[in-house]
Structure formats: C-alpha cells, structure tokens
Design an enzyme around this catalytic site. Sequence first.
Site, short mmCIF file in Angstrom:
data_model
loop_
_atom_site.label_atom_id
_atom_site.label_comp_id
_atom_site.label_asym_id
_atom_site.label_seq_id
_atom_site.Cartn_x
_atom_site.Cartn_y
_atom_site.Cartn_z
N HIS A 81 0.82 -1.22 0.00
CA HIS A 81 0.00 0.00 0.00
C HIS A 81 0.85 1.26 0.00
O HIS A 81 0.37 2.33 -0.37
CB HIS A 81 -1.03 -0.02 1.15
CG HIS A 81 -0.49 0.33 2.49
ND1 HIS A 81 -0.19 -0.61 3.45
CD2 HIS A 81 -0.20 1.53 3.05
CE1 HIS A 81 0.25 0.01 4.54
NE2 HIS A 81 0.26 1.29 4.32
N ASP A 131 -0.52 -7.46 1.30
CA ASP A 131 0.11 -6.13 1.38
C ASP A 131 1.63 -6.28 1.50
O ASP A 131 2.21 -6.09 2.58
CB ASP A 131 -0.48 -5.38 2.59
CG ASP A 131 -0.14 -3.91 2.58
OD1 ASP A 131 0.39 -3.42 1.56
OD2 ASP A 131 -0.42 -3.24 3.60
N GLN A 218 0.36 5.32 11.91
CA GLN A 218 0.70 5.91 10.63
C GLN A 218 2.17 6.28 10.59
O GLN A 218 2.69 6.85 11.53
CB GLN A 218 -0.13 7.18 10.35
CG GLN A 218 -1.57 6.90 10.02
CD GLN A 218 -2.43 6.82 11.25
OE1 GLN A 218 -2.01 7.21 12.32
NE2 GLN A 218 -3.63 6.30 11.09
N GLY A 219 2.80 5.95 9.49
CA GLY A 219 4.22 6.23 9.37
C GLY A 219 5.06 4.99 9.59
O GLY A 219 6.24 4.97 9.27
N ASP A 220 4.45 3.99 10.16
CA ASP A 220 5.20 2.77 10.44
C ASP A 220 5.00 1.70 9.36
O ASP A 220 5.69 0.68 9.35
CB ASP A 220 4.79 2.19 11.80
CG ASP A 220 5.19 3.13 12.93
OD1 ASP A 220 6.30 3.66 12.88
OD2 ASP A 220 4.38 3.33 13.83
N SER A 221 4.08 1.93 8.45
CA SER A 221 3.80 0.97 7.38
C SER A 221 5.05 0.47 6.71
O SER A 221 5.96 1.25 6.42
CB SER A 221 2.95 1.63 6.28
OG SER A 221 1.61 1.59 6.63
#
Length: 274
Positions: A81, A131, A218-221
């Site tokens: 993603h 993903d 958020q930001g760790d994906s």
Amino acid sequence: MYSALMAIGLLSHIGCVFSTYLPSVRSYEALGGVNDEDANKIVGGTPAAEGEFPYQAALNLSGIFCGGTLISKSIVLTAAHCLEGFSASPVNTFKVTVNTTKLSGGNGAIVRGVRKFVTHPLFNPITFDNDVALLALSYPIKNVRLSKLPSAYTTSTYAGQTAVAVGWGATSFGGNLSNSLLKASVTVLTNEACNLQYNNTITSNMVCASAPGKDACQGDSGGPLLVKGVQIGITSFGEGCADPRFAGVYTRVTRYLTWIQTISRIIQSAPGFY
Ligand SMILES: *[C@@H]1O[C@H](CO)[C@@H](O)[C@H](O)[C@H]1NC(C)=O
Ligand SMILES: *[C@@H]1O[C@H](CO)[C@@H](O)[C@H](O)[C@H]1NC(C)=O
Ligand SMILES: *[C@@H]1O[C@H](CO)[C@@H](O)[C@H](O)[C@H]1NC(C)=O
Ligand SMILES: CC(=O)N[C@H]1CO[C@H](CO)[C@@H](O)[C@@H]1O
C-alpha cells in the site's frame, strides 16, 4: 485525504460490513491532516539503540514515507500500500536510508536510490490482503545486517508470543517525523481473536498484535514486526492506534516466503544488476 478515499472505497465495495470501520493505513502523509502528534508514532514506544535494527529502512517514496527492511544487499521488503498509485516512472525520485536510528541521517546512515519495485499482484487495496512489495536498490548495500525472515519450515502462528514493532511513525515530511527510531513490545493474537475485533476481515495472510497503550501507527507501514529477532510481519493497517478494541494488523511474512524469494531472484538476475 487518503483515509476519506479509503472510506469511500470500503463503503462502496463492501457495504455495511464496514460501515463503522475505517482502517487507517500506516504510511504517513496518506492521512495528511492528522495533527495529533502523539497519535501518529509508534505508540508507547522507546527509542531503539544504534545498531539494534540496522536493516530498518526509511523510504521516501516521492514524499510518501514508509518503513521497510533490508532483506538482501539490494532488496528492501515493504508494504504494497506504500506504493499504491505509483507507476514505475517516479522510481528515480525514491530514496532508501538504512543503518541509522535518526531520520536526519545519523552516524553510519547509508542512502540508496531505487531501480524498480514490485508489488504483490494480488494486493487488494480495499481489504489490504497481500500487502507486500519489494524494492530493488540502485546499488547494493554491503556489511549491514539483514532482516532475518522466518524459515520456510515454520509452522508457528506466533499466537501468544511477544513481538516488537519498529518505526519512525510520522504524519508529514513538513513536520511530524519522529527523528528517533522507536520500538514497542506487543503480543501476537490468534487470527480468530483478531477476527472478532475486525468483523472477519482478517485473512490468513495477516497477523495481528497488540498491547495496552502500544501499537504501530501511521508512518510505520512497511516496517517490521519481529519475534525473537525474526521478521514475522510487515506493518499494514489498523483501526485507530493503540485503541484497546483493535489490534495492529501486519502482513504475515510466512505466507510470502516463496514469493519474496522468487521475485528477489528475478530482480537480481536482471541485466546490469549487482
Ligand atoms: C462489526 O459489525 C457490527 C454489526 O454489524 C457493527 O456494529 C460493528 O460496528 C462492526 N465493527 C467493526 C469494527 O466494523
Ligand atoms: C522526499 O523526497 C522528495 C522528492 O521525491 C523530496 O522533495 C523531499 O525533500 C524528500 N523528503 C525528505 C525528508 O528527504
Ligand atoms: C553502520 O552504522 C554504524 C554506526 O551506527 C557504523 O559504525 C557502521 O560503519 C555503519 N555500517 C556501514 C556499512 O556503513
Ligand atoms: C513537534 C512538531 O513538529 N509538531 C508539529 C506536527 O505537525 C503539526 C501540523 O503540521 C504542527 O502544528 C506541529 O508543530
């Protein structure tokens, strides 16, 4: 902005099943406009020590931030993603940094460009199934410890085990990057338990983990979920962050060992590749 689009997608494709459930992608800027800084980092984390996760990668994908892990000298594992919406063209603006705990480029930081990327052909941007993606670096990175993937013979579901989520967590390049790499301890759930939380939308390609007050965000994906130093997950999505009702959801790495190996081999055997 992206979360609104995701919500529309969910509602139109899956109807009322998701009516109150809007999973948040965990790549930064995808959710631009989230201003609560504390809500947008590895939640409940502590700073990683220098050299603890040298394979942890910071990805700047034309201004989209994600995590990743160096799995061979020229391949980075991340979440599909993170690359959604990119064609192959902007690849020359992508930047990968490893071997540092500081986003600002600390001691030993190594920066590479990206030659190409491959997202899983069955990645589903609605359900986040499959993903997973690979980036081929422009030039190899030597002498940096690689992320260790599970053995092909692993049958463990990891349920009940203690895991560590790692990342810089952020909202936008302009402001809220956590300059220090953070880590948080969480416990792996059974998929059955996770499916109770997520209304049966957790597939066998996912693994969930949670702990009171601790979570990826958020930001760790694209970053790792590790059990005893082995990367069992890729940070994918979750409802809120450290919401006691909802675990963090990760791509289950054991489901992709063959895909990762096959694609890595193809990438590395391409002409001109190191
Ligand atoms: C799951 O479904 C129930 C009943 O349809 C609904 O009330 C609840 O909000 C849903 N939960 C999530 C996380 O979507
Ligand atoms: C990320 O990359 C974009 C170009 O693709 C660049 O404009 C931006 O400054 C970079 N951000 C950081 C923090 O390096
Ligand atoms: C990685 O960073 C460390 C400092 O944390 C440094 O000593 C080491 O030389 C770096 N490795 C490479 C291959 O540059
Ligand atoms: C610490 C920090 O940089 N906080 C910033 C997070 O982002 C918001 C919105 O861009 C800023 O207002 C904060 O100053």
